[in-house]
Write an enzyme that holds these catalytic residues in place. Structure first.
Site, PDB file in Angstrom:
ATOM      1  N   HIS A  37       0.949  -1.671  -0.557  1.00 53.84           N
ATOM      2  CA  HIS A  37      -0.008   0.067  -0.192  1.00 53.84           C
ATOM      3  C   HIS A  37       1.005   1.571  -0.026  1.00 53.84           C
ATOM      4  O   HIS A  37       0.263   2.158  -0.853  1.00 53.84           O
ATOM      5  CB  HIS A  37      -0.830   0.030   1.044  1.00 53.84           C
ATOM      6  CG  HIS A  37      -1.986  -1.063   1.623  1.00 53.84           C
ATOM      7  ND1 HIS A  37      -1.388  -2.338   2.151  1.00 53.84           N
ATOM      8  CD2 HIS A  37      -3.278  -1.158   0.728  1.00 53.84           C
ATOM      9  CE1 HIS A  37      -2.857  -2.730   2.474  1.00 53.84           C
ATOM     10  NE2 HIS A  37      -4.222  -2.142   1.152  1.00 53.84           N
ATOM     11  N   GLY A 149      -2.764  -1.612  -6.538  1.00 51.54           N
ATOM     12  CA  GLY A 149      -2.362  -2.989  -6.525  1.00 51.54           C
ATOM     13  C   GLY A 149      -2.304  -3.839  -7.296  1.00 51.54           C
ATOM     14  O   GLY A 149      -3.604  -4.450  -7.928  1.00 51.54           O
ATOM     15  N   LYS A 151      -1.532  -6.936  -7.257  1.00 51.27           N
ATOM     16  CA  LYS A 151      -1.883  -8.394  -7.600  1.00 51.27           C
ATOM     17  C   LYS A 151      -3.151  -8.188  -7.588  1.00 51.27           C
ATOM     18  O   LYS A 151      -2.900  -9.780  -8.059  1.00 51.27           O
ATOM     19  CB  LYS A 151      -1.569  -8.120  -5.124  1.00 51.27           C
ATOM     20  CG  LYS A 151      -1.448  -9.601  -4.945  1.00 51.27           C
ATOM     21  CD  LYS A 151      -1.213  -9.841  -3.649  1.00 51.27           C
ATOM     22  CE  LYS A 151      -2.830  -9.401  -2.614  1.00 51.27           C
ATOM     23  NZ  LYS A 151      -3.995 -10.231  -3.213  1.00 51.27           N
TER      24      LYS A 151
END
Ligand code: PAF
Length: 282
Positions: A37, A149, A151
Site C-alpha cells: 500500500h 495494486g 496483485k
C-alpha cells in the site's frame, strides 16, 4: 495529515485543494496498510499534488461466509504509516456514511465480461461490491488519478473497464506487486498465516514464474501446463482454487498467438485463500 469522516467535509477540503490548482490522487484501501500500500502512496505522491487515502472495510464486497468480521483493522498503525508517507488526507467513513440507506437498497455497478470467472466464480457478488464502492469513492473524491495494486489483477481490469465504460475522467494506475523475499505477494490476509503456511504459500509465485518461463520458451500446451502447476501446488500442500493462463487484457482463454498473457492463481492455505498473478509478453 487530516482525517475526514464525512463526505461533505472531505468535499470541502478537496474544493480548496482544487482552487489552489492542485491535482488530486486517490488511493483506496481497506486499511491494515503494508509495504505494498505504501508503494501506492509513494507513486501517487511522486506524480500528484494532493493525496487522499481512503480506509473503508467495504461490507458489500464480502460474501456471507467470508472474513468481514475478522478482517485486520489497525487504524493507529495505518495513520502513522500515512503520516510518514506525507499523505495529505485520510478519508475514514463509517458504513452508515457510505451505505446510509442500507446495503440492500444500494444501487450496484456490474461490470460484465471480466467478472464471471476466477474470483468472480469463487466469490459471487464480490466484484459488484468492489465496483460499487470504487465508483462511489470516485464520485466523492473526483480525483485526477487513482492507484491500485496489480496483485488484484482481475480487480484492476474491472476498475479500468468501469472507468472507461462510465466515461470517468480518472487515470487508473496499476502498481507492481510488492513481495516478501520468498516471493510471497504482500497482502493483509498474510496476517492469518503461520510461518509454515507462509513458506508453503510462497510456492504459488514459484509455480506462476515457472509456468511463465515454460511458455516463454515456446510451450503452448496451456492446459497441460495448468494441470502440472496444480499438481505441484498440491504437492506443496496448497489447495488450488484456480490456476489459469489467459489473455492479459480480456482474461479469456488465449490462442496460440496471443502475445500479452497473464497467469492467475488462487490457493487455499490453512483457513486463508490467497491470490497472485504474473503478466508477461511472449
Ligand atoms: O483492493 C482493495 O483493498 C479493495 O478491494 C478496494 C479497491 C479498496 C475496494 O474496497
Amino acid at each position: 495529515m487530516q482525517t475526514q469522516k464525512k463526505i461533505k467535509d472531505l468535499r470541502q477540503i478537496l474544493r480548496t485543494a482544487r482552487s489552489q490548482g492542485k491535482s488530486i490522487a486517490l488511493v483506496p484501501t481497506m486499511g491494515n496498510l503494508h509495504e505494498g500500500h505504501l508503494q501506492l502512496i509513494r507513486q501517487a505522491r511522486d506524480r500528484y499534488d494532493f493525496i487522499v487515502c481512503s480506509i473503508f472495510v467495504n461490507p458489500l464486497q464480502f460474501g456471507e461466509n467470508e472474513d468481514l468480521a475478522t478482517y485486520p483493522r489497525t487504524l493507529e498503525a495505518d495513520r502513522e504509516s500515512l503520516r510518514s508517507e506525507d499523505c495529505d488526507c485520510l478519508f475514514l467513513p463509517s458504513v452508515k456514511e457510505i451505505y446510509g440507506d442500507g446495503l440492500e437498497l444500494q444501487t450496484m455497478i456490474n461490470v460484465p465480461g471480466l467478472t464471471e470467472n476466477f474470483c468472480g466464480t469463487s466469490r459471487p457478488g464480490h466484484f459488484e461490491g468492489v465496483a460499487t464502492i470504487v465508483t462511489k469513492l470516485f464520485n466523492i473524491v473526483q480525483p485526477d488519478a487513482a492507484f491500485f495494486g496489480l496483485k488484484d489483477y482481475q480487480q484492476f481490469l474491472v476498475i479500468r473497464k468501469l472507468t472507461h465504460d462510465l466515461a470517468l475522467d480518472i487515470a487508473i494506475h496499476g502498481i507492481e506487486t510488492h513481495r516478501e523475499e520468498s516471493g510471497l505477494a504482500m497482502s493483509s490476509r498474510n496476517n492469518y498465516l503461520s510461518e509454515q503456511h507462509k513458506e508453503q504459500a510462497a510456492n504459488l509465485y514459484r509455480c506462476l514464474r515457472s509456468c511463465a518461463e515454460q511458455i516463454q520458451q515456446g510451450n503452448t500446451q496451456f492446459q497441460q501446463l495448468e494441470n502440472a502447476a496444480k499438481k505441484e501446488l498440491k504437492q506443496a500442500s496448497l489447495e488450488p482454487d484456480y490456476f489459469q493462463i489467459c489473455n492479459a487484457d480480456t482474461l479469456q482463454p488465449p490462442s496460440t498467438d496471443t502475445r500479452q498473457l497473464a497467469i492467475l492463481g488462487a490457493v487455499f492455505v490453512g483457513k486463508s485463500r490467497l491470490i497472485d498473478n504474473i503478466r508477461f509478453q511472449r
